[in-house]
Design a protein around this motif. Structure first.
Motif, PDB file in Angstrom:
ATOM      1  N   SER A 157     100.192  53.289 -17.758  1.00 42.73           N
ATOM      2  CA  SER A 157      99.152  54.261 -18.112  1.00 42.73           C
ATOM      3  C   SER A 157      99.058  54.434 -19.624  1.00 42.73           C
ATOM      4  O   SER A 157      97.965  54.523 -20.187  1.00 42.73           O
ATOM      5  CB  SER A 157      99.440  55.613 -17.450  1.00 42.73           C
TER       6      SER A 157
ATOM      7  N   GLY B  11      95.790  53.565 -22.001  1.00 44.36           N
ATOM      8  CA  GLY B  11      95.204  54.488 -22.968  1.00 44.36           C
ATOM      9  C   GLY B  11      95.206  53.954 -24.380  1.00 44.36           C
ATOM     10  O   GLY B  11      94.320  54.285 -25.178  1.00 44.36           O
TER      11      GLY B  11
ATOM     12  N   LEU C 260      87.444  65.377 -18.541  1.00 42.46           N
ATOM     13  CA  LEU C 260      88.227  64.821 -19.645  1.00 42.46           C
ATOM     14  C   LEU C 260      87.328  64.165 -20.689  1.00 42.46           C
ATOM     15  O   LEU C 260      87.541  64.326 -21.897  1.00 42.46           O
ATOM     16  CB  LEU C 260      89.241  63.807 -19.106  1.00 42.46           C
TER      17      LEU C 260
ATOM     18  N   ALA D 187      86.955  65.300 -24.592  1.00 40.05           N
ATOM     19  CA  ALA D 187      87.479  64.428 -25.645  1.00 40.05           C
ATOM     20  C   ALA D 187      86.407  63.598 -26.336  1.00 40.05           C
ATOM     21  O   ALA D 187      86.695  62.946 -27.346  1.00 40.05           O
ATOM     22  CB  ALA D 187      88.560  63.506 -25.074  1.00 40.05           C
TER      23      ALA D 187
ATOM     24  N   GLU E 208      86.026  58.101 -27.259  1.00 37.09           N
ATOM     25  CA  GLU E 208      87.462  57.938 -27.009  1.00 37.09           C
ATOM     26  C   GLU E 208      87.940  58.728 -25.797  1.00 37.09           C
ATOM     27  O   GLU E 208      89.131  58.688 -25.471  1.00 37.09           O
ATOM     28  CB  GLU E 208      88.268  58.397 -28.246  1.00 37.09           C
ATOM     29  N   GLY E 209      87.038  59.422 -25.116  1.00 34.60           N
ATOM     30  CA  GLY E 209      87.449  60.263 -23.993  1.00 34.60           C
ATOM     31  C   GLY E 209      88.080  59.491 -22.848  1.00 34.60           C
ATOM     32  O   GLY E 209      88.932  60.015 -22.117  1.00 34.60           O
ATOM     33  N   TRP E 210      87.691  58.208 -22.691  1.00 36.22           N
ATOM     34  CA  TRP E 210      88.231  57.420 -21.586  1.00 36.22           C
ATOM     35  C   TRP E 210      89.744  57.258 -21.685  1.00 36.22           C
ATOM     36  O   TRP E 210      90.427  57.099 -20.661  1.00 36.22           O
ATOM     37  CB  TRP E 210      87.569  56.044 -21.551  1.00 36.22           C
ATOM     38  N   ARG E 211      90.295  57.300 -22.901  1.00 40.15           N
ATOM     39  CA  ARG E 211      91.742  57.110 -23.073  1.00 40.15           C
ATOM     40  C   ARG E 211      92.530  58.227 -22.377  1.00 40.15           C
ATOM     41  O   ARG E 211      93.624  57.996 -21.843  1.00 40.15           O
ATOM     42  CB  ARG E 211      92.111  57.050 -24.553  1.00 40.15           C
ATOM     43  N   TRP E 212      91.968  59.424 -22.338  1.00 38.15           N
ATOM     44  CA  TRP E 212      92.671  60.558 -21.742  1.00 38.15           C
ATOM     45  C   TRP E 212      92.662  60.497 -20.226  1.00 38.15           C
ATOM     46  O   TRP E 212      93.469  61.167 -19.578  1.00 38.15           O
ATOM     47  CB  TRP E 212      92.073  61.861 -22.267  1.00 38.15           C
TER      48      TRP E 212
ATOM     49  N   TYR F 234      95.999  58.799 -20.287  1.00 43.25           N
ATOM     50  CA  TYR F 234      97.078  59.566 -20.924  1.00 43.25           C
ATOM     51  C   TYR F 234      97.496  60.783 -20.091  1.00 43.25           C
ATOM     52  O   TYR F 234      98.633  61.248 -20.229  1.00 43.25           O
ATOM     53  CB  TYR F 234      96.642  60.027 -22.312  1.00 43.25           C
ATOM     54  N   VAL F 235      96.603  61.284 -19.240  1.00 41.86           N
ATOM     55  CA  VAL F 235      96.947  62.462 -18.443  1.00 41.86           C
ATOM     56  C   VAL F 235      98.112  62.176 -17.497  1.00 41.86           C
ATOM     57  O   VAL F 235      98.813  63.089 -17.050  1.00 41.86           O
ATOM     58  CB  VAL F 235      95.698  62.954 -17.655  1.00 41.86           C
TER      59      VAL F 235
END
Length: 504
Positions: free
Chosen positions: A109, A113, A177, A181, A185-189, A192-193
């Motif tokens: 994961s 991210g 998310l 974000a 770049e919101g897709w990375r979270w 990361y969650v």
């Protein structure tokens, strides 16, 4: 008595039997919570990425072909490793395999991210799917090991709640998310969650999960490597054309079904020989002589073909057809998740009293709810469709809560604890195959009708096919009920389980 036997010999760190007196350790419910959080993470990652694809395309300039593998690569790797991972957990220890899978999932994961290219992301998703496949069969096997009778029904009810919620709230979670974000770049979270959840679960798993009484050192040949190879290549040949049905143009992909049939037939032949020679096979084929098991696996395959395809076409219809945002589309699907969450707990508690008729009632409710959803979209076209489908989807979700966990409890009720991992892996593989087949079938009808009837017409036709799969699973449930009545027995086999509760 049966419950004590299920945990006999598990003393020591992580045991659920107090030394000397056979008293059950109340930490088994805490251990279940660890399993459910890990299960939620792995299943959420099947659906949460759907709404993140536009953000991934923007952030990494990802081509369409790689975006398809971000989704299908995870599903393929997840499905291919379920049965071998179940067998490995039975042989080597479920806690050990669970923790290895969880550590790998958390690291993968983080790699997802941090991806700097589409190739990086696809490879990380494949590893993440492999890790999810390692974790998932250990959960059902640990429930078999830690609980029995009515407690097992309650535990599977909680697991059913997790299955329903994780599948349905994925789009909503992803939408929230990404909105928080930012689109770039919101897709990375979305990935990361998993990091804080994975780290916390890993620490708790070492303390709380029980040992596997029958586990010990194993040689590679004891894990049936030829059986794993035949099953893996056969399942890959079977799943690939369905998973890539919309992205692989032409009919050539369906030729893979021929080698799939040959390889799976060779697998069955090899596994039969293993049983006759006294070697432990990766799949115990004698399980399919147990009616509750093979009927439950077939019912799950057909139900998941209809169940998971609903979210696929609903998300497409709302986002592409009605121009809902990712968050709005997720909110529109939430009633199904709420209904499933509300009904799954009571379903797990009631299955010991009502047995298969409870599953039949749930399937009937799902079919009625989906039919009403199609009617609502027809009566309220345009952007109001999301509101119109809320109540029918809630009804379908309530029915789903009475299907997933109770069916899993009934299917595994007569499975010996020693083979619970491989049996659970086989059941979940059937669910993954059903999901792939259902999405391919429903998606092909949806896209075929799109040009002729528009988005609303395509959605109506897709729902009809999804309902068809649900009705087929309903017929399997009715056949099981009829068979039990012919035998003159009542259904509560989940309460008096007998051999299935005995530790090896």
């Amino acid at each position: 008595m049966a419950e004590s036997a299920a945990h006999r010999g598990a003393a020591g760190r992580g045991s659920h039997v107090a030394p000397g007196d056979g008293t059950l350790d109340p930490r088994r419910w805490q251990a279940l919570a660890v399993c459910l959080i890990a299960g939620f993470m792995t299943l959420l990652d099947v659906s949460i990425v759907n709404v993140a694809l536009p953000s991934i395309r923007t952030g990494l300039r990802t081509p369409e072909s790689d975006l398809q593998w971000v989704l299908s690569g995870y599903a393929l790797a997840f499905g291919l490793f379920l049965i071998p991972a179940g067998r490995l957990g039975d042989a080597r220890g479920r806690r050990t395999v669970f923790m290895a899978g969880l550590a790998l999932f958390t690291l993968a994961s983080a790699a997802c991210g941090a991806a700097q290219s589409s190739l990086w992301l696809v490879v990380a998703r494949l590893i993440q799917g492999l890790a999810g496949g390692l974790i998932s069969p250990q959960i059902s096997a640990l429930i078999q090991q830690m609980f029995s009778g009515s407690e097992r029904g309650r535990a599977f009810g909680m697991f059913g709640t997790v299955v329903g919620i994780s599948t349905a709230v994925g789009p909503l979670s992803g939408g929230l998310l990404i909105q928080a974000a930012g689109a770039h770049e919101g897709w990375r979270w979305v990935f990361y969650v998993n990091l804080p959840l994975g780290a916390a679960c890993l620490l708790l798993a070492r303390r709380l999960l029980p040992d596997t009484p029958s586990a010990g050192p194993v040689r590679p040949r004891d894990l049936d490597p030829l059986g794993v190879l035949l099953l893996g290549t056969g399942a890959l040949s079977l799943l690939l054309p369905f998973v890539q049905a919309q992205q692989w143009p032409g009919d050539g992909k369906w030729l893979l079904l021929i080698p799939a049939a040959v390889l799976l037939a060779a697998f069955v032949g090899w596994e039969s020989r293993c049983g006759r020679r006294g070697t432990q096979p990766v799949v115990d084929l004698s399980l399919f002589r147990v009616r509750s098991y093979w009927l439950g696996c077939l019912l799950a395959l057909l139900y998941f073909a209809g169940f998971t395809s609903i979210f696929f076409i609903t998300t497409l219809y709302l986002q592409n057809g009605l121009h809902y945002t990712a968050l709005q589309a997720g909110l529109a699907i939430t009633p199904f998740a709420l209904g499933s969450a509300v009904a799954a707990g009571p379903g797990g508690r009631l299955v010991g009293r009502f047995g298969r008729p409870l599953v039949v009632a749930g399937l009937t409710t799902v079919a009625v709810g989906l039919g009403a959803t199609a009617l609502a979209v027809h009566l309220v076209p345009g952007r109001g469709a999301g509101w119109a489908m809320a109540v029918p989807l809630l009804l379908a979700g309530l029915g789903s809560g009475l299907v997933v966990a109770p069916n899993q409890t009934l299917t595994l009720s007569e499975v010996p604890v020693a083979t619970a991992g491989s049996a659970g892996g086989t059941l979940q593989t059937g669910q993954r195959v059903g999901s792939a087949v259902g999405i391919a079938a429903v998606g092909s009808v949806f896209f075929a009708q799109l040009a002729a009837g528009g988005w609303a017409g395509a959605y109506d036709h897709g729902l009809v096919v999804a309902v068809g799969f649900v009705v087929a699973s309903l017929l399997i449930g009715l056949a099981d009920v009829r068979g039990e009545r012919r035998e003159g027995g009542r259904t509560p086999r989940t309460v008096h389980i007998g051999a299935a509760d005995r530790a090896p």
